[in-house]
Design a protein around this motif. Sequence first.
Motif, PDB file in Angstrom:
ATOM      1  N   ASP A  68      50.480  40.515  78.375  1.00 30.22           N
ATOM      2  CA  ASP A  68      51.826  40.086  77.991  1.00 30.22           C
ATOM      3  C   ASP A  68      52.106  40.628  76.595  1.00 30.22           C
ATOM      4  N   ASP A  69      53.339  41.035  76.347  1.00 26.53           N
ATOM      5  CA  ASP A  69      53.650  41.620  75.046  1.00 26.53           C
ATOM      6  C   ASP A  69      54.040  40.574  74.002  1.00 26.53           C
TER       7      ASP A  69
ATOM      8  N   ALA B 159      39.519  39.206  78.888  1.00 25.09           N
ATOM      9  CA  ALA B 159      40.263  40.123  78.030  1.00 25.09           C
ATOM     10  C   ALA B 159      41.738  39.761  78.035  1.00 25.09           C
ATOM     11  N   THR B 160      42.452  40.259  77.011  1.00 22.92           N
ATOM     12  CA  THR B 160      43.901  40.205  76.975  1.00 22.92           C
ATOM     13  C   THR B 160      44.399  41.586  76.566  1.00 22.92           C
ATOM     14  N   ALA B 161      45.658  41.871  76.850  1.00 26.04           N
ATOM     15  CA  ALA B 161      46.235  43.165  76.486  1.00 26.04           C
ATOM     16  C   ALA B 161      47.715  42.992  76.194  1.00 26.04           C
TER      17      ALA B 161
ATOM     18  N   ALA C 291      47.210  49.697  77.290  1.00 25.94           N
ATOM     19  CA  ALA C 291      46.034  48.912  76.937  1.00 25.94           C
ATOM     20  C   ALA C 291      45.516  48.148  78.148  1.00 25.94           C
ATOM     21  N   ALA C 292      46.438  47.665  78.976  1.00 24.07           N
ATOM     22  CA  ALA C 292      46.037  46.922  80.168  1.00 24.07           C
ATOM     23  C   ALA C 292      45.185  47.777  81.089  1.00 24.07           C
ATOM     24  N   VAL C 293      45.596  49.015  81.303  1.00 27.12           N
ATOM     25  CA  VAL C 293      44.848  49.915  82.182  1.00 27.12           C
ATOM     26  C   VAL C 293      43.477  50.214  81.584  1.00 27.12           C
ATOM     27  N   ARG C 294      43.462  50.511  80.300  1.00 20.80           N
ATOM     28  CA  ARG C 294      42.211  50.866  79.630  1.00 20.80           C
ATOM     29  C   ARG C 294      41.223  49.692  79.613  1.00 20.80           C
ATOM     30  N   ILE C 295      41.722  48.514  79.260  1.00 20.47           N
ATOM     31  CA  ILE C 295      40.842  47.350  79.124  1.00 20.47           C
ATOM     32  C   ILE C 295      40.404  46.837  80.497  1.00 20.47           C
TER      33      ILE C 295
ATOM     34  N   LEU D  82      56.825  45.078  79.611  1.00 20.64           N
ATOM     35  CA  LEU D  82      55.777  45.420  78.644  1.00 20.64           C
ATOM     36  C   LEU D  82      56.215  46.546  77.712  1.00 20.64           C
ATOM     37  N   GLY D  83      57.486  46.534  77.345  1.00 21.08           N
ATOM     38  CA  GLY D  83      57.968  47.553  76.420  1.00 21.08           C
ATOM     39  C   GLY D  83      58.372  48.828  77.132  1.00 21.08           C
TER      40      GLY D  83
END
Length: 236
Positions: free
Chosen positions: A23-24, A45-47, A52-56, A71-72
Motif C-alpha cells: 500500500d502506498d 514484508a511490506t512494500a 518494490a512489491a514485485v522485488r520483495i 500504487l502511484g
Amino acid sequence: MNSTSDPAAADGRPSEITVMIVDDHPMWRDGVARDLAERGFRVVATAPDAPAAVRIATATRPRVVLMDLNLGQTQGVVAISEILEGLPDTRILVLSASGEHQDVLDAVKAGASGYLVKSASITELVTAVQRTAAGSAVFTPGLAGLVLGEFRRVDTGGSGGRGVEQDDPGLRLTERETDVLRLVAKGMTARQIAARLVLSHRTVESHVQNTLRKLHLRNRVELTRYAIERGLTEDP
C-alpha cells in the motif's frame, strides 16, 4: 478498519500463513500489518509501490499478498501479473478503497484471487486472508456477482448462451460436480457447500478433486477463474 473480535478459524491457522502488505499509504500499510500480526499471521514484508512489491515478493515468497490497486505511477494490476508470473502459487487479495466494477474486473483478469474494499472489518479481513491462503476466491459481498455477470456477458457475446465450446472439458463434468463448481466459484468453502447441497464434507472435497483432474487445473483459484471465463457459474 473496525476493530472487532477475531472469527473462528477458517481454512488454515494464521501462524501458518505468510503475508505481504502492499500500500502506498504508510499509516494504512503499517496498521494493517500490525492488525494481522496481532492476530497471529506471519507478516513477512511490506512494500510501498508496485516495483518494490514485485522485488520483495520474489525474495520473501509470501503465501498471500494483500495489495491496494492504487500504487502511484505503476498500478497494482501490473504488479499482480508480474508477481504471479514468478510466483504462481502465491495468492493475491486486493484491498482497495475502490469498489468500481472495472477495477474489480481488471484485478481478476490480472490474476487476483479476491477483492475486498477497505471498509471491511478486521474480522472480514482475517477470514478473507485465511480463505485466500486456502485457495478460495473471496469478494466483498456484491462484487462477486458483478464479476460473474460480466464474464458471462463477454463469453456469450450477449447472445444469452453459455459460451462453452463443444470440446470444452467442462462438458464432461457430472451434474453434481457442476453444482459444486458453481458454489466454489461463488467463494463458498467446502463445509458451506456440503451444508447447501446436503453432502458430506468428504464428498464435496472428492467432487472438487475430480473436477480439478478433469479440467487439468491445480487449485481452487484456477477452478474459479475457469468457471467464470466459461460461464459455468449460472444457477440451474
